[in-house]
Structures are given as structure tokens and as C-alpha cells.
Design an enzyme around this catalytic site. Structure first.
Site, short mmCIF file in Angstrom:
data_model
loop_
_atom_site.label_atom_id
_atom_site.label_comp_id
_atom_site.label_asym_id
_atom_site.label_seq_id
_atom_site.Cartn_x
_atom_site.Cartn_y
_atom_site.Cartn_z
N TYR A 148 -2.88 -2.94 4.88
CA TYR A 148 -2.17 -3.06 6.15
C TYR A 148 -0.87 -2.27 6.06
CZ TYR A 148 0.33 -5.20 10.09
OH TYR A 148 1.03 -5.42 11.25
N LYS A 207 10.83 -5.43 4.23
CA LYS A 207 10.91 -6.77 3.65
C LYS A 207 12.17 -6.99 2.78
CE LYS A 207 6.27 -7.76 4.83
NZ LYS A 207 5.03 -7.03 4.79
N ASP A 256 3.05 2.86 0.23
CA ASP A 256 3.62 1.87 1.14
C ASP A 256 4.07 0.69 0.30
OD1 ASP A 256 4.33 0.03 3.00
OD2 ASP A 256 2.45 0.04 4.12
C1 LIG Z 1 4.52 -6.18 6.05
C2 LIG Z 1 3.97 -4.85 5.78
C3 LIG Z 1 4.10 -3.79 6.71
C4 LIG Z 1 4.64 -3.99 8.08
O1 LIG Z 1 5.97 -4.36 8.08
P1 LIG Z 1 6.57 -5.07 9.40
O2 LIG Z 1 8.02 -5.23 9.08
O3 LIG Z 1 5.83 -6.35 9.54
O4 LIG Z 1 6.33 -4.16 10.53
C5 LIG Z 1 3.68 -2.54 6.34
N1 LIG Z 1 3.14 -2.32 5.13
C6 LIG Z 1 2.98 -3.30 4.22
C7 LIG Z 1 2.40 -2.98 2.90
C8 LIG Z 1 3.38 -4.59 4.52
O5 LIG Z 1 3.19 -5.57 3.64
#
Ligand SMILES: *Cc1c(COP(=O)(O)O)cnc(C)c1O
Length: 442
Positions: A161, A284, A256
Site C-alpha cells: 500500500y 508517520k 516507500d
Molecule cells: C501509511 C502508508 C502510506 C500512506 O500514508 P498516509 O499518511 O496514510 O497517506 C503510504 N505508504 C506506506 C508504506 C504506508 O504504510
């Protein structure tokens, strides 16, 4: 403690009479004015078939709901709260910044300070741009990678994701997987046609794709340790393989690390596995609990970004002073306490293995993946290495377990396909309590 007619232990009854009444009322109210009552789908607890507790307070490893129930929190806002809730240094930093004005839409000194802290931790980054969410970070990184290479296609992996940008909502994990939908309505075929979704941990699939599309692939984006189909680590050598094949074909390798950055080690998964991607996305933890995302890379790539380059990307609240202050306070604390990571890994292993042992004793089929302080218990006996194997899990058994744990004061992510997080605020006692709760919930 004794047995009653329907076979439930009295201790169970004690917990089951915990009221969720106020939360129920709040959810009914929210559901009238917000789709599903939530601002992010997984929060609705749909896949575990109960109403979500409404949280009113958090401190350290604990949260409290509107009915006064206390929980040991193993969600940690889905990753950011590696120091636990309302950490004093973060609270103080935000209070101070707020006092001086919450937003200017102008340059503030703290932006470069946080950028320097991020770059120091991630040597593969020479410049970063701050945005307000992980979604924005990955969306922008793709735009830059496409501009940089002049190519159209992106490669992603099933079950990973990367936020909810249109071109990335293809075989995405997290809430998309939880709801069992292949992608999203409203995403045009035309927007998804340049997204190639391949199985994770399968080098041959990547080789074949590069063979077929050759110089059309702009980038490969990957969660170096996947958190969004549950925790799934890379097979030995897999990330090195991705590094080599992207280099060979002139494609941009994007890690990511929105979840893994500052979580698996201070320098994220790339430090842990010794790889330098071309671009990295963060979020995060770097916001300390406030909305922050970031994308960065080497100078050639990042100098593509406006106002010095042709790639447009902007944000009214980007680099917001409160968010920058929170992130900086968190990163400073982590930098000054490097021992945290070792401790986190040990505590997490104790929790993971404690519950695995309980499952074995009870004959419940359970396997687990753990990297540092992120992990998932999969309700199956098999090894989970990609989306196909992850999706063999018994989600009903998970839902039952989740409810049992919730009723016993242990707050877990309400989905089989999400990572569980341990924070530095969790004590060994918190870990042992969770294992005890599992004895009654499995
Ligand atoms: C949480 C997450 C996202 C999205 O971040 P948001 O702040 O919720 O938009 C993208 N990539 C990874 C790997 C994530 O865990």
C-alpha cells in the site's frame, strides 16, 4: 472464578460487561454525517464486525475510550507513535510552536532543521520535500520519477500500500485488502494502465516485466519490509536484486519507508538491509503524530522539483510549524536513545513468541512475521511471503481473536492485513498482559 451455564468463565463475563455504549452512540452520530462514521475506512472495524471504540485519551502505551475502558495500544496510530502517546518532549515542542502561531504558509527555520535530521539519518537522501501525508509523498515521488526518466510505467507489488493516489490503488494492501476489493471505483482504467502490479518476493516476475517493457519503466516502488498485507519481510537478497535490476535498466528505485522509516532502525529498512534506493518516501514517525510526509532522493532527482525544476508540487500546510516541531522532537529523542531499537525488538519478539506458544498449546494454526517492532500474527500454519500466501489466512478466526483481545483491554489493528506495532512506552508487563489476554482469546 468459576464456570457458568453457557460455558463462559466468570472472568470473561467481567470483561464482556465492559460497556461500549457511549462509543456506539458516538458512532451512530458520526455515521449520520461522515461516510461510515470514519475518515479512513479501516477505523470502522468492519472486518472484525463490531463498532469501533471512540478514543478520548492516550498516554504512553495506553488509550482510553469514551466508556472509560482502558487498552494497551498496539496500533500506535498505525505506526507514528514509536514513543507512545503524548510523549512529553513531543507535547512540549508542539505547545511551544502552537504558542508562536500554528501556520504561516511562509518559510520557517524548523523546516531545514527537520530536513537536515532526516538527511543525516538517510544517507541516500540529499534533499527532501515535506508534504502532509504519506499519500502525497508517494504520489509526488512517482511524478518526479516519471519526469526524471521521461517514462510512463511504474512497477508496484501486490499487497503493498502506497497511499490512495489513483495510479497506486491497484492491488493495494491495507484497507483495500481488508475490504476485499481489487482496487477502487472511480479509478479510470486510463489512470491505472501504466501501473504494473507484480507479486512481491518474486525476482522472475520483475525480470520478465523489465524484459517486456524495457525502457518504458520509470520506477519500481516497494515497501522494503511490507507492512500493509500484514508484516512481510523481503526474501534474502530480494532488495539487492531490485537495486541491481533498476540500475541496469535506468529505472528509479523508490523505497516507500512511510512505515519503516525510523521504525526498523533510525535509518529505516535501507540501513537495516544496506541498500541505497534512488528515492525514499517517509511519513508517520517523521511527523511525531502530526500529519507529515516527505519524499527525497539524490540531487539530480530532487532538483527536478519546482521552483528549481519543472515538476510541480505544492501544499498550503506543507512544512507546517507544529508538524515540523513534533517530528523534530521525535527524531531528536530517537537519535539520543539508539538503545530503543534493540529493546523494541526484544519486547516485540517476546510478545510474538508468547502468543505463538499459546496458539501451539491450544492447537490454533498461527504463524508470524516480525521485523524489529512491527509484526503480524497470521491465522494459518503456512509461511507468508507475498499477497497470495497472506490471503490464505483465516480472517474469521482473526476477527474472533481481535474481539477477544479488545474485550480484555488489548487494542490491535482491526484487520488481519495490518502490521501490529510495539512502542518504547510498552513495558514487559504490558507484553505479558497481552500474552495472558491471548490465552483467553485464542
Ligand atoms: C501509511 C502508508 C502510506 C500512506 O500514508 P498516509 O499518511 O496514510 O497517506 C503510504 N505508504 C506506506 C508504506 C504506508 O504504510
Amino acid at each position: 472464578m468459576g464456570r457458568i451455564a453457557n460455558g463462559r468463565l466468570l472472568s470473561d463475563i467481567f470483561y464482556l460487561v465492559n460497556s461500549y455504549e457511549k462509543s456506539k452512540q458516538l458512532h451512530a452520530r458520526a455515521s449520520r454525517v461522515i461516510p461510515g462514521g470514519v475518515n479512513s475506512p479501516v477505523r470502522a472495524f468492519k472486518s472484525v464486525s463490531c463498532d469501533p471504540p471512540y478514543v478520548v485519551k492516550g498516554k504512553g502505551a495506553y488509550i482510553w475510550d469514551a466508556d472509560g475502558n482502558q487498552y494497551i495500544d498496539y496500533v500506535g496510530s498505525w505506526g507514528p507513535l514509536i514513543l507512545g502517546h503524548a510523549h512529553p518532549e513531543v507535547v512540549q515542542a508542539v505547545d511551544r510552536a502552537n504558542h508562536d502561531g500554528a501556520s504561516f504558509g511562509a518559510c520557517t527555520p524548523v523546516e531545514a532543521e527537520l530536513a537536515e535530521a532526516v538527511i543525516e539519518a538517510f544517507p541516500s537522501l540529499k534533499k527532501v520535500r515535506f508534504v502532509s501525508s504519506g499519500t502525497e509523498a508517494t504520489m509526488s515521488a512517482l511524478r518526479v520519477a516519471r519526469a526524471f526518466t521521461g517514462r510512463k510505467y511504474i512497477v508496484k507489488f501486490e499487497g503493498c500500500y502506497h497511499g490512495h493516489a489513483d495510479s497506486l490503488l491497484v492491488k493495494a494492501g491495507s484497507g483495500v485488502a481488508t475490504l476485499g476489493i481489487p482496487g477502487s471505483a472511480g479509478v479510470l482504467e486510463e489512470q491505472a494502465q501504466f501501473t504494473l502490479a507484480l507479486p512481491f518476493n518474486d525476482p522472475a516476475a520483475v525480470e520478465q516485466t523489465f524484459e517486456k517493457y524495457k525502457k518504458l519503466i520509470a520506477c519500481v516502488i516497494v515497501e522494503p519490509v511490507v507492512g500493509n498485507m500484514g508484516c512481510v519481510p523481503p526474501a534474502r537478497g530480494y532488495l539487492h536484486f531490485l537495486r541491481e535490476i533498476t540500475q541496469k535498466h535506468g529505472a528509479v528505485l523508490i523505497f516507500d519507508e512511510v512505515m519503516t522509516g525510523f521504525r526498523l532502525s533510525f535509518g529505516g529498512a535501507q540501513q537495516l538491509y544496506g541498500i541505497r534506493p534512488d528515492m525514499t518516501t517517509l511519513g508517520k514517525i517523521i511527523g511525531g503524530g502530526l500529519p507529515v510526509g516527505a519524499y527525497g532522493g539524490n540531487l539530480d532527482i530532487m532538483n527536478m522539483v519546482a521552483p528549481i525544476g519543472p515538476v510541480y508540487q505544492a501544499g498550503t500546510l506543507s512544512g507546517n510549524p507544529l508538524a515540523m516541531a513534533a517530528g523534530l522532537a521525535m527524531l531528536k529523542h530517537l537519535k539520543n536513545h539508539p538503545e530503543i531499537y534493540e529493546q523494541l525488538e526484544q519486547n516485540t519478539a517476546e510478545l510474538v513468541n508468547g502468543v505463538l506458544q499459546v496458539a501451539r498449546k491450544k492447537g490454533v494454526e498461527l504463524s508470524a512475521n516480525q521485523v524489529g517492532s512491527m509484526f503480524t500474527w497470521f491465522f494459518q500454519s503456512g509461511e507468508v511471503r507475498d499477497w497470495d500466501t497472506a490471503s490464505k489466512s483465516d480472517t474469521q478466526a482473526f476477527a474472533k481473536f481481535h474481539r477477544g483481545m479488545l474485550d480484555r483491554g488489548v487494542y490491535l489493528p482491526p484487520s488481519q492485513y495490518e502490521a501490529i506495532f510495539v512502542s518504547a512506552a510498552h513495558t514487559r508487563e504490558d507484553i505479558q498482559k497481552a500474552v495472558q489476554a491471548a490465552e483467553q482469546s485464542l
